[in-house]
Design a protein around this motif. Structure first.
Motif, short mmCIF file in Angstrom:
data_model
loop_
_atom_site.label_atom_id
_atom_site.label_comp_id
_atom_site.label_asym_id
_atom_site.label_seq_id
_atom_site.Cartn_x
_atom_site.Cartn_y
_atom_site.Cartn_z
N TYR A 48 -9.13 0.94 -8.29
CA TYR A 48 -7.77 0.44 -8.04
C TYR A 48 -7.75 -0.15 -6.64
O TYR A 48 -7.07 0.34 -5.74
CB TYR A 48 -6.79 1.60 -8.17
N ILE A 49 -8.47 -1.26 -6.47
CA ILE A 49 -8.70 -1.81 -5.14
C ILE A 49 -7.42 -2.38 -4.52
O ILE A 49 -7.24 -2.34 -3.29
CB ILE A 49 -9.83 -2.88 -5.18
N ASP A 50 -6.51 -2.89 -5.35
CA ASP A 50 -5.25 -3.42 -4.81
C ASP A 50 -4.43 -2.32 -4.11
O ASP A 50 -3.82 -2.56 -3.06
CB ASP A 50 -4.42 -4.05 -5.93
N ARG A 51 -4.43 -1.13 -4.70
CA ARG A 51 -3.69 -0.02 -4.07
C ARG A 51 -4.39 0.42 -2.79
O ARG A 51 -3.72 0.78 -1.81
CB ARG A 51 -3.60 1.14 -5.06
N ALA A 52 -5.71 0.39 -2.78
CA ALA A 52 -6.44 0.73 -1.56
C ALA A 52 -6.09 -0.24 -0.44
O ALA A 52 -5.89 0.17 0.72
CB ALA A 52 -7.95 0.70 -1.83
N LEU A 53 -5.98 -1.51 -0.79
CA LEU A 53 -5.60 -2.52 0.21
C LEU A 53 -4.19 -2.29 0.73
O LEU A 53 -3.92 -2.50 1.92
CB LEU A 53 -5.72 -3.92 -0.40
N GLU A 54 -3.28 -1.86 -0.14
CA GLU A 54 -1.91 -1.57 0.30
C GLU A 54 -1.89 -0.44 1.33
O GLU A 54 -1.18 -0.52 2.34
CB GLU A 54 -1.04 -1.18 -0.92
N VAL A 55 -2.66 0.61 1.06
CA VAL A 55 -2.74 1.73 2.01
C VAL A 55 -3.31 1.23 3.34
O VAL A 55 -2.81 1.55 4.42
CB VAL A 55 -3.60 2.87 1.45
N PHE A 56 -4.36 0.42 3.25
CA PHE A 56 -5.01 -0.09 4.47
C PHE A 56 -4.06 -0.94 5.30
O PHE A 56 -3.91 -0.74 6.51
CB PHE A 56 -6.25 -0.91 4.08
N GLU A 57 -3.41 -1.90 4.65
CA GLU A 57 -2.55 -2.83 5.38
C GLU A 57 -1.31 -2.14 5.95
O GLU A 57 -0.73 -2.62 6.93
CB GLU A 57 -2.13 -3.99 4.47
N SER A 58 -0.91 -1.02 5.36
CA SER A 58 0.27 -0.31 5.87
C SER A 58 -0.08 0.68 6.98
O SER A 58 0.80 1.37 7.49
CB SER A 58 0.96 0.44 4.72
N THR A 59 -1.35 0.74 7.34
CA THR A 59 -1.77 1.65 8.42
C THR A 59 -1.66 0.90 9.75
O THR A 59 -2.37 -0.08 9.97
CB THR A 59 -3.22 2.12 8.20
N PRO A 60 -0.81 1.35 10.65
CA PRO A 60 -0.56 0.59 11.89
C PRO A 60 -1.73 0.59 12.87
O PRO A 60 -2.00 -0.42 13.51
CB PRO A 60 0.66 1.29 12.49
N VAL A 61 -2.42 1.71 12.99
CA VAL A 61 -3.55 1.81 13.92
C VAL A 61 -4.79 2.21 13.13
O VAL A 61 -4.78 3.23 12.44
CB VAL A 61 -3.28 2.84 15.04
N ARG A 62 -5.86 1.41 13.23
CA ARG A 62 -7.05 1.65 12.41
C ARG A 62 -8.25 1.93 13.29
O ARG A 62 -8.43 1.28 14.31
CB ARG A 62 -7.33 0.42 11.53
N ASN A 63 -9.07 2.87 12.84
CA ASN A 63 -10.31 3.14 13.56
C ASN A 63 -11.51 2.64 12.75
O ASN A 63 -11.35 2.12 11.63
CB ASN A 63 -10.45 4.63 13.88
N LEU A 64 -12.69 2.82 13.28
CA LEU A 64 -13.91 2.31 12.63
C LEU A 64 -14.13 2.95 11.26
O LEU A 64 -14.55 2.27 10.31
CB LEU A 64 -15.11 2.56 13.54
N VAL A 65 -13.83 4.23 11.14
CA VAL A 65 -14.04 4.94 9.87
C VAL A 65 -13.15 4.37 8.77
O VAL A 65 -13.57 4.16 7.63
CB VAL A 65 -13.80 6.45 10.03
N LEU A 66 -11.89 4.08 9.11
CA LEU A 66 -10.95 3.51 8.15
C LEU A 66 -11.42 2.12 7.71
O LEU A 66 -11.41 1.79 6.52
CB LEU A 66 -9.55 3.42 8.75
N TRP A 67 -11.82 1.29 8.69
CA TRP A 67 -12.34 -0.04 8.37
C TRP A 67 -13.57 0.06 7.45
O TRP A 67 -13.70 -0.69 6.48
CB TRP A 67 -12.71 -0.78 9.65
N THR A 68 -14.45 0.99 7.76
CA THR A 68 -15.67 1.15 6.97
C THR A 68 -15.34 1.52 5.53
O THR A 68 -15.94 0.99 4.58
CB THR A 68 -16.58 2.22 7.59
N SER A 69 -14.38 2.43 5.35
CA SER A 69 -13.98 2.84 4.00
C SER A 69 -13.43 1.65 3.21
O SER A 69 -13.75 1.47 2.03
CB SER A 69 -12.92 3.94 4.09
N MET A 70 -12.64 0.80 3.86
CA MET A 70 -12.06 -0.36 3.17
C MET A 70 -13.12 -1.39 2.84
O MET A 70 -13.15 -1.94 1.73
CB MET A 70 -10.97 -0.98 4.06
N ILE A 71 -14.02 -1.66 3.78
CA ILE A 71 -15.07 -2.64 3.54
C ILE A 71 -16.01 -2.16 2.44
O ILE A 71 -16.42 -2.93 1.56
CB ILE A 71 -15.85 -2.92 4.85
N ASN A 72 -16.33 -0.86 2.44
CA ASN A 72 -17.18 -0.30 1.39
C ASN A 72 -16.47 -0.38 0.04
O ASN A 72 -17.12 -0.67 -0.98
CB ASN A 72 -17.53 1.14 1.72
N GLY A 73 -15.16 -0.13 0.02
CA GLY A 73 -14.41 -0.23 -1.23
C GLY A 73 -14.43 -1.64 -1.80
O GLY A 73 -14.60 -1.83 -3.01
#
Length: 373
Positions: A48-73
């Motif tokens: 459900y990659i669209d929902r993963a993107l929604e969670v990502f884009e709604s996160t105001p401050v992102r760290n390397l681990v969050l970015w890595t999870s999204m890129i891997n997804g």
């Protein structure tokens, strides 16, 4: 809750994952980066990659681990170009310095998407721009990238240029590419190198026998199978799971003891009949068990592959139009991939299949991988 979300990710249990998401929101835990990272990972691994993107884009401050999870997804769901785009966003917009792990994810995305030029650029930038020494995993991604594209000679040359002793993973990746492109010569060379390191790994023997089977060398197939038997090496059975009404059902290939076996057998027969009426011709090139049984027996083996059984069960246990989500422990075979495309068209269903390597999103007779996997 991070543990719960991680368990849902492993099992592909989307409905339970959605419940867990609602729970963390209700109890105001979703502001934590660890929870948001787990949510992205769960939705990504449930297809459900669209929902993963929604969670990502709604996160105001992102760290390397969050970015890595999204890129891997994005990588495992076949969105190679978007994964590279997100990597560049991370570096240029958020000014986050990448580490070795995120570069493995983005190189993997290039591999699954056939992005050769992008992959080479990023691999070169490991040292020149990011001052990172390439790990064996980075070389593995590049071997996979070249191998999937059919550039087997280049992949072999890259392995030989690895500064240290090439790991068995590199040779195994090359062997897998040889199976896809039916290259016996390089496949045998890769197998020889693997045997020096891990002679009893079942998957390598299966890959080699598949290469022989794909070019009709049945005597060599039988020889490999006899060697496996002598060494006590057995093939891992295919197993697929599907979530229906919040419950996980597991199906193993040719399992007649399942409590729903009669119901599933009838559904599988109906589905197989409709496939044949629609023009599906079984592709038996990768069926190597009991080769003496002939073409008819090899076709029968294909019918009972675990992902087909899981989909047949899903068709009779869900209302029309429901998306079917299946998780398999092995790589999907060529015949099942072709059949899933046709099933999605015949029944008007979207089928999300996660195999050992990646996701396949089947819809209206086509797959998100564009037959490149």
């Amino acid at each position: 809750m991070v543990g719960v979300l991680s368990a849902c990710a492993v099992a592909g249990a989307l409905e339970l994952g959605k419940w867990a998401h609602a729970y963390v929101e209700k109890h105001r835990m979703d502001g934590r980066l660890s929870v948001r990272t787990a949510l992205i990972d769960m939705y990504s691994k449930c297809g459900y990659i669209d929902r993963a993107l929604e969670v990502f884009e709604s996160t105001p401050v992102r760290n390397l681990v969050l970015w890595t999870s999204m890129i891997n997804g994005l990588a495992i769901n076949g969105s190679g170009n978007k994964a590279v785009e997100f990597f560049d966003r991370m570096v240029n917009d958020d000014d986050i310095k990448p580490d070795a792990i995120v570069l493995i994810s983005v190189l993997s995305a290039c591999s699954h998407g056939g992005l050769i030029d992008e992959g080479r650029r990023l691999f070169d930038e490991l040292k020149s721009r990011y001052n990172l020494i390439p790990r064996m995993e980075h070389y593995g991604c590049m071997v996979d990238l070249l191998g999937r594209a059919g550039r087997l000679d280049e992949a072999l040359e890259l392995i030989r240029r690895v500064p240290s002793e090439p790991s068995v993973i590199l040779w195994r990746t090359l062997l897998g590419a040889c199976r896809a492109h039916r290259n016996v010569q390089i496949g045998e060379l890769a197998m020889k190198e693997i045997q020096r390191r891990e002679p009893r790994h079942h998957g390598d023997h299966v890959l080699l026998s598949n290469i022989y089977a794909s070019v009709g060398r049945w005597e060599d197939v039988a020889y490999v199978r006899r060697a496996m038997k002598r060494m006590g090496v057995s093939k891992e059975p295919g197993c697929s799971i599907i979530e229906v009404d919040g419950q996980i059902y597991s199906f193993v290939v040719e399992d007649a003891t399942h409590r729903h076996s009669e119901e599933v057998r009838a559904a599988l027969e109906r589905m197989t009949r409709r496939l044949r009426e629609a023009g599906h011709v079984p592709d038996t090139r990768e069926v190597v068990a009991r080769v003496e049984g002939g073409e008819e027996e090899r076709e029968e083996k294909l019918v009972h592959h675990s992902e087909k059984v899981a989909v047949a069960f899903g068709l009779i246990r869900t209302v029309p139009g429901t998306t079917l989500r299946v998780v398999k422990n092995l790589r999907v075979c060529v015949d099942c991939h072709a059949a899933m495309k046709l099933i999605s068209e015949i029944y008007g269903r979207e089928i999300v299949l996660r195999d050992r390597n990646r996701f396949h999103h089947f819809k209206s007779g086509s797959c998100s991988c564009d037959d490149y996997w």
